[in-house]
Write a protein that holds these residues in place. Sequence first.
Motif, short mmCIF file in Angstrom:
data_model
loop_
_atom_site.label_atom_id
_atom_site.label_comp_id
_atom_site.label_asym_id
_atom_site.label_seq_id
_atom_site.Cartn_x
_atom_site.Cartn_y
_atom_site.Cartn_z
N UNK A 116 -4.31 2.65 -8.32
CA UNK A 116 -3.08 2.19 -8.79
C UNK A 116 -1.89 2.59 -8.05
N UNK A 117 -1.89 3.73 -7.06
CA UNK A 117 -0.81 3.71 -6.39
C UNK A 117 -0.44 2.79 -5.64
N UNK B 79 -0.79 -0.29 -6.27
CA UNK B 79 -0.31 -1.71 -7.00
C UNK B 79 1.04 -1.97 -7.22
N UNK B 80 1.70 -0.77 -6.42
CA UNK B 80 3.48 -0.86 -6.47
C UNK B 80 3.65 -1.79 -5.31
N UNK B 81 3.15 -2.19 -4.62
CA UNK B 81 3.52 -3.00 -3.53
C UNK B 81 3.82 -4.48 -4.15
N UNK B 82 4.78 -5.25 -3.49
CA UNK B 82 5.23 -6.30 -4.18
C UNK B 82 4.67 -7.58 -3.31
N UNK B 83 3.86 -7.15 -2.26
CA UNK B 83 3.13 -8.27 -1.35
C UNK B 83 1.64 -8.44 -1.92
N UNK B 84 1.10 -9.40 -1.19
CA UNK B 84 -0.26 -9.74 -1.55
C UNK B 84 -1.33 -9.34 -0.42
N UNK C 68 -3.85 -4.68 1.50
CA UNK C 68 -4.68 -3.68 0.95
C UNK C 68 -5.88 -3.24 1.22
N UNK D 158 0.79 4.78 -0.60
CA UNK D 158 1.19 3.68 -0.06
C UNK D 158 2.07 3.92 1.25
N UNK E 83 -6.09 -6.44 -12.44
CA UNK E 83 -5.49 -6.16 -11.15
C UNK E 83 -6.01 -7.10 -10.05
N UNK E 84 -5.41 -8.20 -9.85
CA UNK E 84 -5.68 -9.05 -8.55
C UNK E 84 -5.84 -8.30 -7.23
N UNK E 85 -5.08 -7.46 -7.20
CA UNK E 85 -5.14 -6.56 -6.04
C UNK E 85 -6.46 -5.92 -5.42
N UNK F 12 -7.94 -8.95 -3.67
CA UNK F 12 -6.99 -9.20 -2.39
C UNK F 12 -7.48 -7.87 -1.42
N UNK G 34 -8.98 -16.41 -4.24
CA UNK G 34 -8.77 -15.67 -3.12
C UNK G 34 -9.88 -16.02 -1.96
#
Lengths: 215, 477
Positions: free
Chosen positions: A27-28, A30-35, A38, A54, A92-94, A97, A123
């Motif tokens: 989860x840490x 997930x704070x990114x605002x980018x796609x 990762x 991060x 989470x789509x992270x 990604x 994706x």
Amino acid sequence: MKAFTQHKGLVGPMDRANVDTDMIIPKQFLKSIKRSGFGPNLFDELRYMDEGQPGQDCSQRPVNPEFPLNLPRYRNASILLARKNFGCGSSREHAPWAMEDYGFRAVIAPSFADIFYNNCFKNGLLPVVLTEQQLDVLFTEMYADEGYQLTIDLVQQKVVRPNGESFGFEIDQFRKDCLIKGLDEIGLTLQSTQAIKDYEKTRAEQQPWVFGAIK
Amino acid sequence: MSQRTVYDKLWDSHLVKQNEDGSALLYIDRHILHEVTSPQAFEGLRLAGRKPWRLDTNLATPDHNISTDPNERAAGVAGIPDDTSRIQVQTLDDNCDHFGIKEFKMNEMGQGIVHVMGPELGATMPGLTVVCGDSHTATHGALACLAHGIGTSEVEHVLASQCLVTKKMKNMRVTVEGVLGVGVTPKDVVLAIIAEIGTAGGNGHAIEFAGSVFRDMSIEGRMTVCNMAIEAGARVGLVAVDEKTVDYCRGRKFMPKGEMFDKAAEYWRTLISDADAVFDTEVQMNGSEIAPQVSWGTSPEMVVPVTGNIPRVEDQTDAVKQKGVERALEYMGLEGGAPISSVAVDRVFIGSCTNSRIEDMRAAASVVKGHTVSKSIKQALVVPGSQMVKEQAEAEGLDKVFIQAGLDWREPGCSMCLAMNADKLGAGEHCASTSNRNFEGRQGNGGRTHLMSPEMAAAAAITGHIVDVREFTGDQS
Ligand code: SF4
């Protein structure tokens, strides 16, 4: 989106059931605002000995020598073999990604959690469902054969083993088409703009309270 | 027309277009957004030069990684200590302002965990389709709407087109008859269901919870149950409309008023499964037999009754299960065969979208009232699910009960449920938690989660170990 028709690549293992999305990308991150970006944190807790944060330079971190994907023989694997209920947990789509950014193009498992499965297609990552028995065969062959590669043919819907034999798999026609053509789904939906507007009109007549509520 | 389930009815009434390839265009009535899964969606909109299809459908709030510490909260967004968290919350504010989306900002009345906020504000209504970039969106199904989690690409899709490209799920009915025993809560019911059908048991299905146990349950309790449908593998969990549903809706902020409400309620009352509707999968359980449940392992199906023992590797039937139990025992630092009630806890977390509503606060407060948190407990957090819950709890004096007993009373947010903020477990620490997931590292790297009801977590805070709330006297041992 990256199109997917056929892919041949090195196979790596994730040999446990119920791999959840937090294991895939903690989860840490997930704070990114980018796609993007990762990949170095894919399977972070299993892959490294320290707690990842991060923005770290992952090449400087102590890696877990026992985590299979860290072994040289699986480096650059682009197809992941997994067990049942892969990708369970959060939406989470992270997760896809991170898998895509790491270099995976496909995951093969006996079952996937619904949301993760869905997210993969958005994706360019292909989730392939085979039976437990078929996966046992692939796992055994992979462990026995360093440099084990598979070919996944989405058009023909089959996974081809090095001996030339193959396992067929099922997939939705719509998802298959989108992936093969690398289509923009939103653009596709917006071709139905009139149908959506017609629907709204009828619905507003029948259930006016649905509209205009949030203000 | 053939007999239909609630899910069938909800599906049919939102179908814009059925495609030949089996996919369908489904209309979405309500879209709830939060800071974690939306930034990339807004970015996508911008890059494509698109605008939200409708504004009066979206509702946003920050919840996942905001601080719950009252001092930090008082300092506003600028007071969020972690840079990346602050940027994410700020980005949500900026995006909502830019696109004109209704947002309850961090310290505004109305803010809360997305799944607590939606229903209590009346943004969630029976008969709607509700989506959010969060898997626990199933919670809203307690109000007989079709609610499920979506990924970020779909968040963008819904923003841009008010539709989802999707496929109809299968119907599953979980019927629990009987009457729950004293000390047995909705949380115990849903944990028992997950233990029964497994974490993949509901894959591909929409689950309808039916039977006397759910009919007798409050709407808040039904939300606790529907919330964890996803832990049973189902994206959708729901309960049919009854008078409790209608009563719950009346008077809430975004709900229709007056005659319009009556008209809506008339329609809502049709949202029950027809008598002969066919379910693809049926599960039956006896509610009278359910005891308070506790998870011992690292998957929500690894649950035992509080009177039970931790499973042993050698008792598992197949090799995959043996491996799973072995790994979980090792991670949890537990001995197979030992009674679950022997497990000492280090921290207690009462909160999350599963159990942070006013009823949960009341239940936990009633257990700790007049007692003191065990000295062996490092921290016992109570985190109300929303500003409204917090306000109500404080009006009832519950905050004082918690504080007097030695628990921390916090500001609303997701908090230690997923530990994206400073509320987290240290490595090896055991936590009595009312949240929904006990995956490895979920509540902090190396942390060990035991899922249970608010009553059970409150009792564990006092005794310092897992304890059967039915036998709880407040004595510390
Ligand atoms: S409380 Fe927990 S499960 Fe619920 S939305 Fe927040 S992080 Fe997700």
